[in-house]
Design an enzyme around this catalytic site. Structure first.
Site, PDB file in Angstrom:
ATOM      1  N   CYS A  15       0.878  -1.170   0.000  1.00 42.23           N
ATOM      2  CA  CYS A  15       0.000   0.000   0.000  1.00 42.23           C
ATOM      3  C   CYS A  15       0.914   1.219   0.000  1.00 42.23           C
ATOM      4  CB  CYS A  15      -0.858   0.021   1.259  1.00 42.23           C
ATOM      5  SG  CYS A  15      -1.832  -1.452   1.513  1.00 42.23           S
ATOM      6  N   ARG A  71       1.556   1.412  -6.130  1.00 41.88           N
ATOM      7  CA  ARG A  71       1.697   0.438  -5.033  1.00 41.88           C
ATOM      8  C   ARG A  71       0.360  -0.222  -4.696  1.00 41.88           C
ATOM      9  NH1 ARG A  71       6.398   1.190  -2.148  1.00 41.88           N
ATOM     10  NH2 ARG A  71       5.511   0.185  -0.309  1.00 41.88           N
ATOM     11  N   TRP A 107      -3.721  -1.682  -1.239  1.00 39.96           N
ATOM     12  CA  TRP A 107      -3.669  -2.938  -1.996  1.00 39.96           C
ATOM     13  C   TRP A 107      -4.116  -4.001  -1.006  1.00 39.96           C
ATOM     14  CZ3 TRP A 107      -3.311  -4.340  -6.912  1.00 39.96           C
ATOM     15  CH2 TRP A 107      -3.076  -5.682  -7.196  1.00 39.96           C
ATOM     16  N   ASN A 118       0.895   0.244   6.065  1.00 38.33           N
ATOM     17  CA  ASN A 118       1.313  -0.619   4.950  1.00 38.33           C
ATOM     18  C   ASN A 118       2.018  -1.809   5.580  1.00 38.33           C
ATOM     19  OD1 ASN A 118       2.177  -1.760   2.537  1.00 38.33           O
ATOM     20  ND2 ASN A 118       4.082  -0.584   2.552  1.00 38.33           N
ATOM     21  N   GLY A 119       1.486  -3.004   5.333  1.00 37.67           N
ATOM     22  CA  GLY A 119       2.114  -4.203   5.897  1.00 37.67           C
ATOM     23  C   GLY A 119       1.046  -5.190   6.345  1.00 37.67           C
ATOM     24  N   GLU A 130       5.613 -19.453 -22.927  1.00 36.51           N
ATOM     25  CA  GLU A 130       5.637 -18.197 -22.149  1.00 36.51           C
ATOM     26  C   GLU A 130       6.836 -17.342 -22.557  1.00 36.51           C
ATOM     27  OE1 GLU A 130       3.721 -16.479 -20.518  1.00 36.51           O
ATOM     28  OE2 GLU A 130       5.006 -15.116 -19.387  1.00 36.51           O
ATOM     29  N   LYS A 134       6.537 -13.543 -24.078  1.00 39.27           N
ATOM     30  CA  LYS A 134       7.253 -12.392 -23.515  1.00 39.27           C
ATOM     31  C   LYS A 134       7.984 -11.636 -24.613  1.00 39.27           C
ATOM     32  CE  LYS A 134       5.708 -11.836 -20.459  1.00 39.27           C
ATOM     33  NZ  LYS A 134       4.676 -12.773 -20.218  1.00 39.27           N
ATOM     34  N   GLU A 164       5.529  -9.938 -27.335  1.00 39.91           N
ATOM     35  CA  GLU A 164       4.608  -8.864 -26.922  1.00 39.91           C
ATOM     36  C   GLU A 164       5.345  -7.576 -26.564  1.00 39.91           C
ATOM     37  OE1 GLU A 164       2.267  -9.323 -23.358  1.00 39.91           O
ATOM     38  OE2 GLU A 164       3.727 -10.633 -22.436  1.00 39.91           O
ATOM     39  N   HIS A 202       8.112 -32.448 -36.899  1.00 38.43           N
ATOM     40  CA  HIS A 202       6.803 -32.467 -37.601  1.00 38.43           C
ATOM     41  C   HIS A 202       6.511 -31.130 -38.274  1.00 38.43           C
ATOM     42  CE1 HIS A 202       6.011 -36.310 -35.718  1.00 38.43           C
ATOM     43  NE2 HIS A 202       6.397 -35.783 -34.561  1.00 38.43           N
ATOM     44  N   LYS A 214      -3.122  -3.864 -20.057  1.00 38.15           N
ATOM     45  CA  LYS A 214      -2.757  -4.700 -18.907  1.00 38.15           C
ATOM     46  C   LYS A 214      -3.895  -5.638 -18.555  1.00 38.15           C
ATOM     47  CE  LYS A 214      -0.309  -6.409 -15.708  1.00 38.15           C
ATOM     48  NZ  LYS A 214       0.702  -7.396 -16.138  1.00 38.15           N
TER      49      LYS A 214
END
Ligand code: AGP
Length: 615
Positions: free
Chosen positions: A2, A27, A76, A102-103, A488, A492, A495, A511, A610
């Site tokens: 946060c 954050r 968050w 925050n925590g 993946e 990466k 994109e 093949h 996103k």
């Protein structure tokens, strides 16, 4: 994560606090709030709302936001859904003390029960409210000062905190304290700032003090800053001069959010497994599984639905669950699944994987699965997101906000949760091999250190990326658990660098794809020392025989592949089932550095968002 901000001085606190929250939104942004000590010193105005900081501004537009002392927070969520009640600041029963945090307070339940026995009542589900009520309780019951009450309360806390506190009984004082979560004091001319990092501070002053663990900052109007330890001993103050721009500070000094998030992975994996795997043994504790035991015992089949990187994580999840829990798993693109006519029943479990928790195709797939009577389990990052709320239960990955469009820490967090999920289901159904379980648990506990080691490849990969910056195509090949790693790695690269890249099972080369091999087409082989090692060596030889360049990700010390590949990237040895997490690190770095060398917008690649909240 946060973001917290505090201000005391001669200017209007509200404007400084709101601007500071905007700087800290990277954050966390699921709710925000502000507490202001009015200039009459008699009123503590607290305003808070679900949603981004802009929502809070709309909420405050008609309110009394005067005052030269205040604290603020952008959240968050980790404990308690994102909503107005759980938003910070939290106030004590007296209404005279406000606190932002925050925590994570790990022993908040114990403290809460003790306070309830003393007659305290709670409005929110948060651990933070327990702290502010504890401060108020200590102050009221022992008639001590606010500062003493803060110090006493923090001594009872187990966990991580960065806090800012204001108290109407001390309208010229702002208190800050930290343990494991960052807190910075900005020292201006007759004004002082508190913030989670220097981004809200740097435009007002470049003189900062980085608090250390178990330190308390006492900021009084018109007096010099004081810092004490938990034993009330005054400490020397080490003022530093900031040299970074706001933009650099938001990225923690990294040039891009993506690189910052790649390097955050040791911490984010630690956050992901915290409280779920003990310091020894192979027991996994996932509340979503514990609360739905019957469903997992009864499951005839599991269907995983996801998109993009999350779909790749799902392919690894398939291998993990089939190998460990012995339940058949199919992995579906959510966009295909939602328009198919699946045969689903109440004996089926659908696992929906989504970092953002807002992907429209995945949300639609969940809706259809529930209409078919399946039990839907979410693996999400954003607490309280649409997908998290649409599922019957789930497990959050807890990696914090992922700002870079290309998913990195969320992918490793997803695979980590899927590993733990497979172990928890396997243990429940009695199919988890004890030796494998112990090896996986040890590997998961070692992951932060293993990732730290793997990140040391960064400079080698940055150099290597210069060799392949302007190629037009790439092939990524892997087998077994690392076939999805190949997919993946290819995603990466394509994109963020716009280079065409394909992932394939290595054995599929013969093949078709082998026709593509020539000097213009480099191939990345994922070749850790696992059961398929010998076979992948012959695949590498096939490519070399046709003039193709080979970059091989290998287990450290692999001399065989080193003799035939053009470049090797050595990773630590891990059990095959955990290897995709480690393998993904060099592939993330390779894509990142090639894209940077091409001058691409790494954090916001063209045509991408996103969170794909539309079809
Ligand atoms: C991955 O790097 C991409 N950003 C994209 O494929 C992403 O994984 C996909 O859109 C799914 O997003 P979600 O995990 O938020 O549902």
């Amino acid at each position: 994560m946060c973001g917290i901000v505090g201000y005391i001085g001669g200017r209007d606190a509200y404007d400084i606090l709101i601007k500071g929250l905007h700087r800290l939104e990277y954050r966390g942004y699921d709710s925000a709030g502000v507490a202001l000590v009015n200039d009459d010193y008699c009123t503590l105005n607290v305003y808070k709302s679900r949603g981004k900081v802009s929502e809070l501004e709309r909420f405050c537009s008609e309110k009394d936001t005067t005052g030269h002392l205040g604290i603020a927070h952008t959240r968050w969520a980790t404990h308690g859904e994102p909503n107005d009640v759980n938003a910070h600041p939290h106030t004590a029963k007296s209404g005279r003390i406000a606190l932002v945090h925050n925590g994570t307070i790990e022993n908040y339940n114990v403290l809460k029960e003790a306070l309830e026995q003393q007659g305290c009542t709670f409005r929110s589900e948060t651990d933070t409210e327990v702290l502010v009520q504890l401060i108020d309780y200590i102050k009221t019951s022992t008639h001590c000062s606010t500062l003493e009450a803060v110090r006493g309360a923090l001594k009872e806390v187990v966990g991580a905190y960065a806090i800012a506190v204001v108290d109407l009984d001390n309208p010229d004082m702002l208190i800050g304290a930290r343990k494991s979560s960052p807190l910075v004091v900005g020292v201006g001319e007759n004004e002082t700032f508190l913030a989670s990092d220097a981004t809200p501070i740097v435009e007002y002053t470049n003189q900062v003090v980085y608090l250390n663990d178990d330190e308390i900052a006492i900021i009084e109007r018109g007096k010099p800053l004081q810092v004490i330890n938990m034993d009330n001993e005054p400490l020397e103050i080490d003022i530093k001069t900031l040299k970074m721009s706001v933009s650099q500070l938001e990225k923690g000094g990294y040039p891009h959010f993506m690189l910052k998030e790649i390097f955050e992975q040791p911490r984010t994996i630690r956050d992901c497994i915290r409280g779920r795997i003990g310091s020894r043994g192979s027991k996994v504790t996932l509340s979503g599984v514990i609360e739905n035991k019957e469903r997992f015992l009864d499951a005839h089949r599991i269907v995983i639905v996801a998109c993009g990187t999350s779909w790749h994580a799902g392919l690894i999840g398939k291998r993990l669950i089939e190998d460990i829990a012995r339940i058949p798993v199919s992995v579906e693109y959510a966009s295909e699944f939602r328009y198919s006519n699946p045969v689903l029943s109440s004996h089926d479990i659908v696992i929906a994987i989504s970092q953002s928790g807002e992907t429209a195709d995945t949300l639609a797939a969940i809706k259809m699965a529930r209409e078919c009577g399946a039990f839907v389990y979410g693996v999400c990052n954003v607490v309280g997101s649409s997908i998290a709320r649409a599922t019957d239960s789930g497990t959050y990955i807890h990696v914090g906000p992922e700002i870079g469009v290309a998913s990195t820490k969320a992918f490793t967090g997803q695979v980590t949760v899927l590993s733990m999920l497979a172990m928890a289901i396997g243990e429940l159904r009695g199919t988890l091999d004890p030796t494998l379980g112990a090896a996986m648990a040890d590997a998961l506990r070692s992951l932060p250190a293993l990732i730290e080691k793997t990140l040391k490849l960064n400079s080698q990969i940055e150099h290597l990326s210069g060799v392949y910056t302007y190629v037009h195509n790439f092939l990524y090949l892997g087998r077994s658990y690392n076939f999805p790693s190949a997919l993946e790695g290819a995603l990466k690269l394509k994109e963020i660098s716009y280079i065409h890249a394909e992932g394939y099972p290595a054995a599929e080369m013969k093949h078709g794809p082998i026709a593509l091999i020539d000097r213009e087409l480099p191939t990345v082989f994922i070749a850790p020392d696992d059961a398929m090692h010998e076979k992948i060596i012959s695949n590498i030889q096939q490519v070399k025989a046709r003039g193709g360049a080979v970059i091989a990700v290998v287990t450290k010390g692999d001399k065989t592949v080193a003799e035939i590949a053009d470049h090797i990237l050595e990773i630590p040895s891990v059990p095959e089932a955990i290897s995709p997490i480690i393998v993904s690190i060099p592939l993330q770095l390779l894509a990142y550095h090639i894209a940077v060398k091409k001058g691409c917008n790494v954090d916001m690649p063209r045509n991408l968002a996103k969170s794909v909240t539309v079809e």
